[in-house]
Design an enzyme around this catalytic site. Structure first.
Site, short mmCIF file in Angstrom:
data_model
loop_
_atom_site.label_atom_id
_atom_site.label_comp_id
_atom_site.label_asym_id
_atom_site.label_seq_id
_atom_site.Cartn_x
_atom_site.Cartn_y
_atom_site.Cartn_z
N ARG A 178 0.75 10.23 13.17
CA ARG A 178 0.33 9.30 12.11
C ARG A 178 -0.64 8.23 12.63
O ARG A 178 -0.61 7.09 12.19
CB ARG A 178 1.54 8.65 11.44
CG ARG A 178 2.50 9.66 10.79
CD ARG A 178 1.84 10.44 9.67
NE ARG A 178 2.75 11.41 9.08
CZ ARG A 178 2.72 12.73 9.34
NH1 ARG A 178 1.82 13.23 10.18
NH2 ARG A 178 3.58 13.54 8.75
N SER A 228 5.91 7.66 1.06
CA SER A 228 6.86 7.05 2.00
C SER A 228 6.47 5.60 2.27
O SER A 228 5.32 5.31 2.62
CB SER A 228 6.87 7.82 3.32
OG SER A 228 7.36 9.14 3.11
N GLU A 303 4.64 2.31 6.49
CA GLU A 303 3.50 3.20 6.36
C GLU A 303 2.57 2.66 5.28
O GLU A 303 1.33 2.75 5.39
CB GLU A 303 3.97 4.61 6.01
CG GLU A 303 2.88 5.65 5.94
CD GLU A 303 3.41 7.06 5.84
OE1 GLU A 303 2.74 7.89 5.20
OE2 GLU A 303 4.50 7.34 6.39
#
Length: 339
Positions: A178, A228, A303
């Protein structure tokens, strides 16, 4: 009255942009359906137009924010004082030559996945259900099933903060979970070249159908959300589990604060029940982080990112401390959870 100088307004109009709007509500183009008005929204049609807008904003010291589908973005309910450049449908071409695929950064990821399946190209089945555009996916090495798009990226074309145009190779992108080297660099991704492998069309489609079915069971679809909210921490994952499990184990599934709610379907999703403000979401993030920390010893990072009225843009949890919510305000907001 426009906050910009007459010279800036004349110059942005003189660019001849096909898609430019003034005093544009951002909530309708945000996945969370939260956000006030932006002074200007531009939807560029080419890398050249992107470079022109970047150059003009820099020359006049005008705040510029670049977004795709806004799928991981919380926008301030006060709006945005500057120019929003939305990389979307006008920059969504896809060209397939053998196992090489060239896409505009604005292509809708599920549509791209469908095109790859039809061409019998395998490797990115896991992105089929991700609501967002390719540029954002590439920037954060997004994916699902703990996979990332970065392993299939070969070239990324970007407009740099000085408005120059540059290609990056996979090696330069520094992909990890990520993360990419482009994050925080102020670049605008405009085009991506991918390399995949040949596969069986029927099997690829079956795999995508299975992934979509699994997502429909686990993830909320009926209420606006950004996907998320919290990042998975490898150390926390090993001992406590993923963020959704940690939040659920803390008894927070379904908890509501103002118009924001931790989804009863998946605890790592915060949904907008219809009237949520950005402060509702930030306060619920703060409450969730503190509760999970007290229970596990881990403070979850977000996130989801937050864009302020003045153009600050960072992970949302960085706006949940005392500089945004003083103790008395936060206590008052939290108390409503137990009403």
């Amino acid at each position: 009255m426009s906050p910009f100088s007459p010279l800036f307004m004349n110059e942005i109009r003189s660019l001849g942009l096909k898609d430019v709007g003034f005093d544009v509500p951002l909530a309708p183009i945000s996945r969370w359906k939260i956000g006030g008005d932006a002074d200007i929204v531009v939807c560029p049609h080419s890398t050249t137009e992107v470079a022109q807008v970047v150059q003009l904003c820099k020359a006049h010291d005008v705040a510029l924010f670049v977004m795709g589908d806004g799928s991981n973005m919380l926008i301030d309910s006060k709006g945005f004082r500057g120019v929003v450049m939305k990389i979307g449908a006008p920059m969504s071409k896809i060209e397939i030559s053998g196992t090489r695929v060239t896409c505009g950064a604005g292509i809708w990821v599920p549509y791209m996945a469908k095109c790859l399946a039809n061409a019998g190209l395998t490797g990115l089945e896991h992105v089929v259900g991700i609501p967002g555009t390719l540029g954002g996916l590439v920037l954060m090495n997004g994916g699902s099933q703990r996979k990332g798009v970065g392993s299939h990226v070969r070239r990324v074309t970007c407009v740099l903060p000085d408005s120059s145009i540059r290609d990056y190779t996979q090696e330069e992108l520094g992909y990890s979970y990520r993360h990419s080297a482009l994050q925080g660099a102020g670049v605008v991704i405009t085009e991506v070249e991918l390399v995949l492998a040949n596969g069986d069309v029927s099997q690829i489609r079956r795999d995508q159908i299975d992934i979509m079915a699994s997502r429909r069971k686990k993830f909320p679809k009926n209420l606006p959300n950004c996907g998320s909210t919290f990042l998975s921490n490898p150390a926390m994952y090993e001992t406590v589990g993923p963020p959704g499990k940690a939040i659920e184990d803390a008894g927070l599934k379904g908890v509501a604060l103002g118009g924001a709610q931790i989804s009863p379907l998946h605890a790592n999703f915060i949904v907008n029940r219809g009237n949520a403000t950005s402060d509702d979401v930030l306060a619920l993030i703060a409450y969730t982080r503190q509760t999970v920390f007290e229970r596990t010893g881990y403070k979850m990072d977000c996130e989801a990112r937050f864009l302020t009225e003045t153009g600050e843009e960072r992970p949302a949890h960085e706006f949940t401390d005392a500089d945004r919510f003083d103790a008395s305000l936060l206590d008052a907001l939290i108390s409503r959870v137990n009403d």
